[in-house]
Design an enzyme around this catalytic site. Structure first.
Site, PDB file in Angstrom:
ATOM      1  NE  ARG A   1       0.663  10.996   9.059  1.00  0.00           N
ATOM      2  CZ  ARG A   1       1.890  11.425   8.852  1.00  0.00           C
ATOM      3  NH1 ARG A   1       2.115  12.680   8.593  1.00  0.00           N
ATOM      4  NH2 ARG A   1       2.897  10.590   8.880  1.00  0.00           N
TER       5      ARG A   1
ATOM      6  CB  CYS B   1      -1.492   8.883  -0.351  1.00  0.00           C
ATOM      7  SG  CYS B   1      -0.192   9.981   0.156  1.00  0.00           S
TER       8      CYS B   1
ATOM      9  CE  LYS C   1      -2.392   1.107   3.829  1.00  0.00           C
ATOM     10  NZ  LYS C   1      -3.568   1.153   4.735  1.00  0.00           N
ATOM     11  CG  ASP C   2       2.494   2.346   3.233  1.00  0.00           C
ATOM     12  OD1 ASP C   2       1.428   2.950   3.052  1.00  0.00           O
ATOM     13  OD2 ASP C   2       2.752   1.699   4.257  1.00  0.00           O
TER      14      ASP C   2
ATOM     15  NE  ARG D   1      -8.094   3.122   0.759  1.00  0.00           N
ATOM     16  CZ  ARG D   1      -8.628   2.392   1.734  1.00  0.00           C
ATOM     17  NH1 ARG D   1      -9.823   1.880   1.588  1.00  0.00           N
ATOM     18  NH2 ARG D   1      -7.972   2.177   2.852  1.00  0.00           N
ATOM     19  NE  ARG D   2      -8.323   2.847   5.817  1.00  0.00           N
ATOM     20  CZ  ARG D   2      -7.139   2.553   6.360  1.00  0.00           C
ATOM     21  NH1 ARG D   2      -6.510   3.435   7.118  1.00  0.00           N
ATOM     22  NH2 ARG D   2      -6.593   1.375   6.155  1.00  0.00           N
TER      23      ARG D   2
ATOM     24  NE  ARG E   1      -2.367   5.680  11.717  1.00  0.00           N
ATOM     25  CZ  ARG E   1      -2.474   5.508  10.413  1.00  0.00           C
ATOM     26  NH1 ARG E   1      -3.627   5.151   9.875  1.00  0.00           N
ATOM     27  NH2 ARG E   1      -1.434   5.677   9.622  1.00  0.00           N
TER      28      ARG E   1
HETATM   29  N1  LIG Z   1      -0.489   3.774   5.830  1.00  0.00           N
HETATM   30  C1  LIG Z   1       0.103   3.012   6.890  1.00  0.00           C
HETATM   31  C2  LIG Z   1      -0.110   1.551   6.709  1.00  0.00           C
HETATM   32  N2  LIG Z   1       0.532   0.883   5.736  1.00  0.00           N
HETATM   33  C3  LIG Z   1       0.109  -0.423   5.783  1.00  0.00           C
HETATM   34  C4  LIG Z   1      -0.800  -0.548   6.801  1.00  0.00           C
HETATM   35  C5  LIG Z   1      -1.522  -1.774   7.170  1.00  0.00           C
HETATM   36  C6  LIG Z   1      -1.031  -3.065   6.622  1.00  0.00           C
HETATM   37  C7  LIG Z   1      -1.231  -3.263   5.148  1.00  0.00           C
HETATM   38  O1  LIG Z   1      -2.138  -2.702   4.517  1.00  0.00           O
HETATM   39  O2  LIG Z   1      -0.463  -4.060   4.589  1.00  0.00           O
HETATM   40  C8  LIG Z   1      -0.932   0.692   7.430  1.00  0.00           C
HETATM   41  C9  LIG Z   1      -1.747   1.041   8.595  1.00  0.00           C
HETATM   42  C10 LIG Z   1      -3.219   1.205   8.334  1.00  0.00           C
HETATM   43  O3  LIG Z   1      -3.641   1.654   7.259  1.00  0.00           O
HETATM   44  O4  LIG Z   1      -3.988   0.897   9.239  1.00  0.00           O
END
Ligand SMILES: NCc1[nH]cc(CCC(=O)O)c1CC(=O)O
Length: 310
Positions: free
Chosen positions: A149, A242, A83-84, A131-132, A155
């Site tokens: 954050r 993002c 995701k990152d 997105r959320r 969190r």
């Molecule tokens: N942006 C931070 C991040 N990057 C990956 C995850 C969760 C684990 C994943 O998606 O693999 C998270 C935390 C979240 O969104 O709660």
């Protein structure tokens, strides 16, 4: 030569450390006798915690230092939440392995309520993800969405301090950190389409490092890789970062892949959705085709405005 250790560059957050330890254990299991070391580092993204991520330059902030370490030979691989991982890699580096996906769904986390539907009018929900926020507000325009954050533990602490009625996190992170009990409900993809690559761990290395690439081969999970590459092809075509609300989720069904995606306004006032099915062998092409369909259906106007091109 095989006794030369493999050094994993990793952020120090508990989730990043879990993922690095996971890859270390998988490598040790696949290649008995191998030596794997962690090289923990602090990234800009870990330091700048008071500004919404979308404003300070986005996802790249979390990976730059790790990539420099690999390019300078201080580390051999970097483990990322898919995701990152940004769309592009520095010259000489690339994503070579994608491990099996954890639960890709978003999680509803609260000390008072069991689901989004139970939230009272005007409840305060914490998330920094556009997105959320977009998908929440599309269903419940009455909700107040406030920035949230920090790493997963931070969190959760902010939720426990009473700053929010509920927060949204990824199920995968909570499950990996053994905090599944904090999940009040898993949010169905129909309600909150996950982020591109959510729940999957990917491994980056120097593309000319044939020894490491061979060792990493054993960790690749092809069904996950196909799904995530399909989602990323969609995102790449949109030049998604993002700063824009983009959701996407691919599933394999027999020898077909089913990709759903959306682009929305951050306030949820508009969401453009599309889906496509086709042969697994064309996963990435299907992603690109779906992106073009979204653009034609109105996503272009949203993206142009968010990127300041309109
Ligand atoms: N942006 C931070 C991040 N990057 C990956 C995850 C969760 C684990 C994943 O998606 O693999 C998270 C935390 C979240 O969104 O709660």
């Amino acid at each position: 030569m095989t006794s030369q250790p493999i050094r994993i560059a990793t952020r120090k957050s508990p989730l990043a450390m879990w993922q690095a330890e996971f890859v270390k254990a998988e490598l040790e299991q696949a290649h008995p006798g191998i030596v794997v070391e962690l090289v923990p580092m602090v990234t800009k993204g870990d330091i700048i915690l008071d500004t919404p991520l979308a404003k300070v330059g986005g996802k790249g902030l979390f990976v730059k230092e790790l990539e420099v370490a690999m390019l300078e030979g201080r580390a051999d691989i970097a483990v990322h939440s898919m995701k990152d991982v940004p769309v592009e890699f520095p010259e000489g580096l690339g994503l070579v392995t994608i491990c099996e996906r954890e639960d890709p769904r978003d999680a509803f986390v609260s000390n008072k309520y069991n689901s989004i539907d139970e939230l009272p009018q005007g409840a305060i929900v914490g998330t920094s993800s556009l997105r959320r926020q977009c998908q929440l507000r599309a269903q419940r325009p009455d909700l107040i969405v406030n920035d949230l954050r920090g790493n997963v533990n931070t969190r959760l602490r902010k939720l426990d301090d009473g700053e929010y009625d509920a927060i949204i996190l990824a199920c995968a992170g909570l499950k990996r950190l053994k905090m599944e009990d904090r999940i009040r409900s898993e949010i169905a993809p129909e309600t909150s389409l996950p982020a591109v690559g959510q729940g999957a761990v990917g491994i980056e290395c120097r593309l000319d490092d044939t020894r490491v690439r061979q060792l990493l081969d054993a960790l690749n999970h092809q069904p996950t890789a196909t799904r995530v590459l399909c989602e990323r092809a969609m995102n790449n075509r949109l030049q998604g970062g993002c700063q824009v609300p983009i959701g996407s989720y691919a599933l394999l069904e027999g020898d077909e892949i089913w990709l759903r995606a959306l682009v929305g306004e951050p306030d949820g006032s508009k969401i453009v959705r599309a889906e496509i099915r086709g042969p697994i062998a064309q996963a990435e092409q299907l992603g690109t085709t779906l992106a073009d369909q979204l653009l034609a259906d109105g996503a272009k106007e949203i993206l142009d405005r968010l990127y300041g091109n309109a």
